[in-house]
Design a protein around this motif. Structure first.
Motif, PDB file in Angstrom:
ATOM      1  N   PHE A  29      -0.713  10.176  -5.229  1.00 49.05           N
ATOM      2  CA  PHE A  29      -0.504   9.052  -5.250  1.00 49.05           C
ATOM      3  C   PHE A  29       0.539   8.753  -5.364  1.00 49.05           C
ATOM      4  O   PHE A  29       1.505   7.277  -4.982  1.00 49.05           O
ATOM      5  CB  PHE A  29      -1.458   8.384  -6.537  1.00 49.05           C
ATOM      6  CG  PHE A  29      -0.876   7.685  -7.386  1.00 49.05           C
ATOM      7  CD1 PHE A  29      -1.213   6.099  -6.768  1.00 49.05           C
ATOM      8  CD2 PHE A  29       0.239   7.335  -8.375  1.00 49.05           C
ATOM      9  CE1 PHE A  29      -1.428   4.965  -7.346  1.00 49.05           C
ATOM     10  CE2 PHE A  29       0.306   6.391  -8.807  1.00 49.05           C
ATOM     11  CZ  PHE A  29      -0.140   4.293  -7.528  1.00 49.05           C
ATOM     12  N   SER A  30       1.349   9.179  -6.150  1.00 53.56           N
ATOM     13  CA  SER A  30       3.424   8.861  -6.004  1.00 53.56           C
ATOM     14  C   SER A  30       3.798   8.902  -4.290  1.00 53.56           C
ATOM     15  O   SER A  30       4.775   7.953  -4.526  1.00 53.56           O
ATOM     16  CB  SER A  30       4.042   9.996  -6.745  1.00 53.56           C
ATOM     17  OG  SER A  30       3.636   9.568  -7.986  1.00 53.56           O
ATOM     18  N   ILE A  31       3.302   9.307  -3.990  1.00 49.73           N
ATOM     19  CA  ILE A  31       3.800   9.583  -2.503  1.00 49.73           C
ATOM     20  C   ILE A  31       3.356   8.133  -1.777  1.00 49.73           C
ATOM     21  O   ILE A  31       4.550   8.206  -0.649  1.00 49.73           O
ATOM     22  CB  ILE A  31       3.819  10.968  -1.659  1.00 49.73           C
ATOM     23  CG1 ILE A  31       3.458  12.309  -1.752  1.00 49.73           C
ATOM     24  CG2 ILE A  31       3.811  10.487   0.089  1.00 49.73           C
ATOM     25  CD1 ILE A  31       3.764  13.782  -1.765  1.00 49.73           C
ATOM     26  N   LEU A  32       2.158   8.191  -2.018  1.00 48.90           N
ATOM     27  CA  LEU A  32       1.633   7.439  -1.018  1.00 48.90           C
ATOM     28  C   LEU A  32       2.066   5.576  -1.390  1.00 48.90           C
ATOM     29  O   LEU A  32       2.174   4.810  -1.011  1.00 48.90           O
ATOM     30  CB  LEU A  32       0.075   6.878  -1.339  1.00 48.90           C
ATOM     31  CG  LEU A  32      -0.847   7.782  -0.677  1.00 48.90           C
ATOM     32  CD1 LEU A  32      -2.704   8.221  -0.972  1.00 48.90           C
ATOM     33  CD2 LEU A  32      -0.970   7.506   1.202  1.00 48.90           C
ATOM     34  N   LEU A  33       2.332   5.805  -2.627  1.00 51.86           N
ATOM     35  CA  LEU A  33       3.104   4.198  -3.698  1.00 51.86           C
ATOM     36  C   LEU A  33       4.395   4.103  -3.218  1.00 51.86           C
ATOM     37  O   LEU A  33       4.873   3.492  -3.355  1.00 51.86           O
ATOM     38  CB  LEU A  33       3.096   4.958  -5.597  1.00 51.86           C
ATOM     39  CG  LEU A  33       3.672   3.327  -5.516  1.00 51.86           C
ATOM     40  CD1 LEU A  33       2.441   2.208  -5.779  1.00 51.86           C
ATOM     41  CD2 LEU A  33       3.758   3.552  -7.387  1.00 51.86           C
ATOM     42  N   ALA A  34       5.083   5.484  -2.906  1.00 51.32           N
ATOM     43  CA  ALA A  34       6.345   5.448  -2.530  1.00 51.32           C
ATOM     44  C   ALA A  34       6.729   4.456  -0.962  1.00 51.32           C
ATOM     45  O   ALA A  34       7.222   4.276  -0.986  1.00 51.32           O
ATOM     46  CB  ALA A  34       7.601   6.357  -2.608  1.00 51.32           C
ATOM     47  N   LEU A  35       5.471   5.475  -0.540  1.00 53.66           N
ATOM     48  CA  LEU A  35       5.451   4.418   1.063  1.00 53.66           C
ATOM     49  C   LEU A  35       4.955   3.213   1.447  1.00 53.66           C
ATOM     50  O   LEU A  35       4.963   2.988   2.207  1.00 53.66           O
ATOM     51  CB  LEU A  35       4.534   5.641   1.269  1.00 53.66           C
ATOM     52  CG  LEU A  35       5.094   7.301   1.822  1.00 53.66           C
ATOM     53  CD1 LEU A  35       4.066   7.917   3.187  1.00 53.66           C
ATOM     54  CD2 LEU A  35       6.562   6.905   3.090  1.00 53.66           C
ATOM     55  N   LYS A  36       3.839   2.764  -0.165  1.00 51.39           N
ATOM     56  CA  LYS A  36       3.439   1.352   0.606  1.00 51.39           C
ATOM     57  C   LYS A  36       4.668   0.701   0.161  1.00 51.39           C
ATOM     58  O   LYS A  36       4.769  -0.491   1.010  1.00 51.39           O
ATOM     59  CB  LYS A  36       2.990   1.659  -0.808  1.00 51.39           C
ATOM     60  CG  LYS A  36       2.108   0.105  -1.501  1.00 51.39           C
ATOM     61  CD  LYS A  36       0.699  -0.231  -0.490  1.00 51.39           C
ATOM     62  CE  LYS A  36       0.625  -1.873  -0.560  1.00 51.39           C
ATOM     63  NZ  LYS A  36      -0.187  -2.456   0.667  1.00 51.39           N
ATOM     64  N   PHE A  37       6.273   0.537  -0.870  1.00 51.65           N
ATOM     65  CA  PHE A  37       6.859  -0.086  -0.266  1.00 51.65           C
ATOM     66  C   PHE A  37       8.294  -0.350   0.751  1.00 51.65           C
ATOM     67  O   PHE A  37       9.239  -0.552   0.864  1.00 51.65           O
ATOM     68  CB  PHE A  37       7.658  -0.171  -2.037  1.00 51.65           C
ATOM     69  CG  PHE A  37       6.854  -0.402  -3.447  1.00 51.65           C
ATOM     70  CD1 PHE A  37       6.706  -1.814  -3.009  1.00 51.65           C
ATOM     71  CD2 PHE A  37       5.816   0.789  -3.880  1.00 51.65           C
ATOM     72  CE1 PHE A  37       5.705  -2.139  -3.932  1.00 51.65           C
ATOM     73  CE2 PHE A  37       5.815  -0.266  -5.009  1.00 51.65           C
ATOM     74  CZ  PHE A  37       4.826  -1.382  -5.297  1.00 51.65           C
TER      75      PHE A  37
END
Length: 137
Positions: A29-37
């Motif tokens: 989730f943290s990796i996807l969240l960083a990629l989301k921005f």
């Protein structure tokens, strides 16, 4: 001063497997969240439901694991222990699921809840963990 794994398992009422499952989901989730921005990635255009998918999948796997544990404990004739464990696990899973669900709906703009209302399931869960920790010692 760090907590031992035995203390964490006793206070949270989760097994080591469940803790690892949640940690792995949190890392993804943290990796996807960083990629989301990051506007240069394909994840930037994904919905918040896609970003939260590892956390929801972790909850589903955790619920499945808890049902298996409940059935096994019931077959071993420890009905009281099985009911206590499944009630605590269901409460833990339900409160964390509600928090993730409300947060995702808030980020999508589908509800107009304040953040203190979104964090209410975590506040309740924190109180229950505190009560459980005091009972265990």
């Amino acid at each position: 001063m760090f907590f031992t794994i035995e203390e964490i398992v006793r206070w949270l009422g989760l097994t080591v497997f469940e803790i690892w499952l949640n940690l792995i989901a949190l890392v993804v989730f943290s990796i996807l969240l960083a990629l989301k921005f990051d506007p240069t990635t394909a994840v930037y255009h994904c919905s918040w439901w896609t970003i939260f998918l590892p956390l929801f999948a972790s909850d589903a796997l955790n619920a499945y694991f808890c049902i298996i544990i409940f059935i096994r404990m019931q077959l071993e004739s420890s009905l009281k222990g099985a009911l206590l464990r499944v009630s605590w696990s269901a409460t833990f899973l339900f409160m964390t699921f509600l928090f993730k669900f409300f947060l995702c709906k808030k980020l999508m703009g589908q509800v107009s809840l304040d953040y203190n209302e979104i964090f209410t399931p975590l506040y309740i869960l924190l109180q229950l963990v505190a009560i459980r920790a005091c009972q265990q010692t």
